[in-house]
Design an enzyme around this catalytic site. Structure first.
Site, PDB file in Angstrom:
ATOM      1  N   ASP A 198      13.225 -15.211  -1.904  1.00 27.38           N
ATOM      2  CA  ASP A 198      12.328 -14.055  -1.869  1.00 27.38           C
ATOM      3  C   ASP A 198      10.955 -14.560  -2.337  1.00 27.38           C
ATOM      4  OD1 ASP A 198      10.847 -11.792  -2.515  1.00 27.38           O
ATOM      5  OD2 ASP A 198      12.559 -10.685  -3.308  1.00 27.38           O
ATOM      6  N   TYR A 228       2.520  -6.020   0.308  1.00 27.38           N
ATOM      7  CA  TYR A 228       1.526  -5.231  -0.452  1.00 27.38           C
ATOM      8  C   TYR A 228       1.075  -5.868  -1.752  1.00 27.38           C
ATOM      9  CZ  TYR A 228       6.005  -3.462  -2.362  1.00 27.38           C
ATOM     10  OH  TYR A 228       7.268  -3.361  -2.879  1.00 27.38           O
ATOM     11  N   LYS A 229       1.600  -7.052  -2.070  1.00 26.51           N
ATOM     12  CA  LYS A 229       1.182  -7.694  -3.327  1.00 26.51           C
ATOM     13  C   LYS A 229       0.023  -8.651  -3.014  1.00 26.51           C
ATOM     14  CE  LYS A 229       5.965  -7.494  -5.000  1.00 26.51           C
ATOM     15  NZ  LYS A 229       5.912  -6.261  -5.781  1.00 26.51           N
TER      16      LYS A 229
HETATM   17  C1  LIG Z   1      10.683  -9.885  -5.993  1.00 35.46           C
HETATM   18  C2  LIG Z   1      10.792  -8.560  -5.310  1.00 35.46           C
HETATM   19  N1  LIG Z   1      11.720  -8.405  -4.357  1.00 35.46           N
HETATM   20  C3  LIG Z   1      11.884  -7.244  -3.715  1.00 35.46           C
HETATM   21  C4  LIG Z   1      11.078  -6.163  -4.021  1.00 35.46           C
HETATM   22  C5  LIG Z   1      11.317  -4.854  -3.316  1.00 35.46           C
HETATM   23  O1  LIG Z   1      10.353  -4.632  -2.376  1.00 35.46           O
HETATM   24  P1  LIG Z   1      10.418  -3.320  -1.449  1.00 35.46           P
HETATM   25  O2  LIG Z   1      10.380  -2.149  -2.373  1.00 35.46           O
HETATM   26  O3  LIG Z   1       9.187  -3.411  -0.619  1.00 35.46           O
HETATM   27  O4  LIG Z   1      11.662  -3.377  -0.677  1.00 35.46           O
HETATM   28  C6  LIG Z   1      10.073  -6.283  -4.988  1.00 35.46           C
HETATM   29  C7  LIG Z   1       9.202  -5.147  -5.299  1.00 35.46           C
HETATM   30  O5  LIG Z   1       8.343  -5.181  -6.132  1.00 35.46           O
HETATM   31  C8  LIG Z   1       9.947  -7.516  -5.662  1.00 35.46           C
HETATM   32  O6  LIG Z   1       9.036  -7.686  -6.624  1.00 35.46           O
END
Ligand SMILES: Cc1ncc(COP(=O)(O)O)c(C=O)c1O
Length: 423
Positions: A198, A228-229
């Site tokens: 991830d 979005y980050k």
């Molecule tokens: C490392 C990580 N993985 C997954 C997610 C989940 O992302 P989403 O809500 O867009 O599915 C986040 C959300 O902040 C995250 O920080």
């Protein structure tokens, strides 16, 4: 560096300084939360207006062809590929990080089941982002597997011939710790497991290299990441997904929607997956969000003319290093302890400090002074440093505000303890 002037001097010499002007940043704020929601690029407003007024408003349904809406997931995917060491045609944008994780983890588990039946463990980090653990737990339960959550330092030693998939986030959302993706992927492969990464807190924040040294041992198997980050795509921007070319055409992801079909407009009753990464699409692309995400990704590609992602990394390291040093020098004795690794090569573009009682109210009191970071339970103050728009002098000013919050004790005020839904 002991004065504000020293930091201003660094900004004067910063090769990436002009990039700040690509963003619409509100005056009077120091924004240290681009690791959670990236700032808005200046081009986004005009681009969205164009999509709304011309492409949707005027050209209506013709825009699927005329404005290239159908191509957006691949076009933006190709741009993101340049940030993560992937090739053209290897990345698509779709859905959320959580949903994409479900797809790739399912695909990886299926491959392992076919090639090496009997492996029964998904191995992950105990403090991995909860959504990743929840998705893995759910899949493990459904498939009669076991999700093992271990400490970061135990990962290598817990890899064995029972492990089907190693699932990790490259930069930990809580601590800001940066894993050695190449080394851990190699370690997973050595025991015959697949490696799923991830990249939510790394893509766009530092150079990412999915292919490692180019060898089969170091190349990651599947990856997902967030729009979005650090990619500045806007709230709820769609996420991206990548599968290694060695697996993509044999991988089966379970959300077999019509846009992952080889020929969606033939409307056949049976499912035939698209060749390549296109099979990871599911439903109709969110055009407005994709258009905004493209503007965000373009701000990162603008670094290519200014030293690229390695210049970005150099600045990020300088910002986080200076922040750690200044907080430790100027805010000593107020109960803050560094959670993020001190060594730059183990750190993403984020710094976390723990404060036993004050994590949340201190972060709120700082926001009242115009310094936006955030809080993660149980006790973490998080500060993200987006090198595209964060100035060196912001580090100085943010620490001055933090010191004032601690020195005055203003964070004890009741109003700073009131919790919103999002912390
Ligand atoms: C490392 C990580 N993985 C997954 C997610 C989940 O992302 P989403 O809500 O867009 O599915 C986040 C959300 O902040 C995250 O920080």
């Amino acid at each position: 560096m002991t004065s504000r002037q020293d930091f201003e001097n660094l900004d004067a010499k910063d090769p990436l300084a002009p990039l700040r002007d690509l963003f619409d940043l509100p005056g009077g704020l120091i924004y240290l939360d681009g690791n959670s929601l990236g700032a808005m690029p200046k081009t986004t407003t005009a681009r969205l207006q164009q999509v709304i007024q011309e492409e949707w408003g005027r050209d209506l349904i013709q825009s699927w062809n005329k404005a290239g809406w159908m191509e957006l997931p691949r076009r933006v995917g190709d741009k993101i590929a340049r940030l993560v060491g992937a090739g053209p045609g290897e990345v698509v944008v779709a859905d959320s990080t959580s949903v994409n994780l479900f797809k790739v983890l399912s695909a990886a588990l299926r491959i392992v089941k076919e090639d090496q039946p009997g492996r029964c463990v998904i191995l992950s980090e105990r403090s991995n982002f909860p959504a990743d653990l929840y998705i893995a737990e759910s899949l493990a339960r459904e498939q009669g597997l076991h999700l093992e959550r271990v400490e970061a330092d135990e990962i290598s030693s817990r890899l064995n011939d029972q492990v089907a998939v190693l699932l990790l986030t490259q930069v930990n959302y809580h601590s800001g710790r940066l894993h050695d993706m190449a080394a851990l992927t190699r370690a997973a492969h050595r025991v015959g497991a697949l490696a799923v990464w991830d990249l939510a807190h790394s893509a766009g924040g530092l150079p990412v290299n999915l292919m490692g040294d180019g060898s089969a041992e170091e190349a990651v198997d599947f990856a997902v990441g967030c729009g979005y980050k650090f990619l500045n795509g806007g709230p709820g921007a769609p996420a991206f997904v990548w599968a290694h070319p060695r697996y993509v055409d044999r991988s089966w992801q379970p959300l077999s929607g019509w846009l992952g079909h080889a020929a969606p407009f033939e409307f056949t009753p049976d499912y035939r997956p698209a060749p390549g990464i296109g099979r990871y699409l599911c439903g109709t692309p969110p055009v407005l969000s994709l258009a905004a995400l493209e503007c965000g990704v373009d701000t990162l590609l603008a670094t290519e003319a200014l030293g690229g992602l390695s210049a970005l990394r150099e600045k990020s390291v300088a910002l986080t290093e200076a922040f750690i040093q200044l907080v430790e020098d100027r805010c000593a004795g107020y109960g803050l302890s560094l959670v993020t690794p001190r060594e730059a090569h183990q750190r993403g573009s984020q710094v976390s400090f723990a404060h036993p009682e004050g994590g949340y109210p201190i972060s709120q009191a700082l926001q009242a002074r115009g310094v936006i970071g955030d809080f993660r339970a149980p006790d973490i103050l998080r500060f993200g440093f987006t090198p595209l728009y964060t100035r060196h002098v912001d580090v100085w000013d943010a620490v001055a505000a933090l010191r004032a919050v601690l020195e005055t004790g203003e964070w004890h005020e009741a109003r700073f303890f009131k919790r919103g839904q999002v912390t």
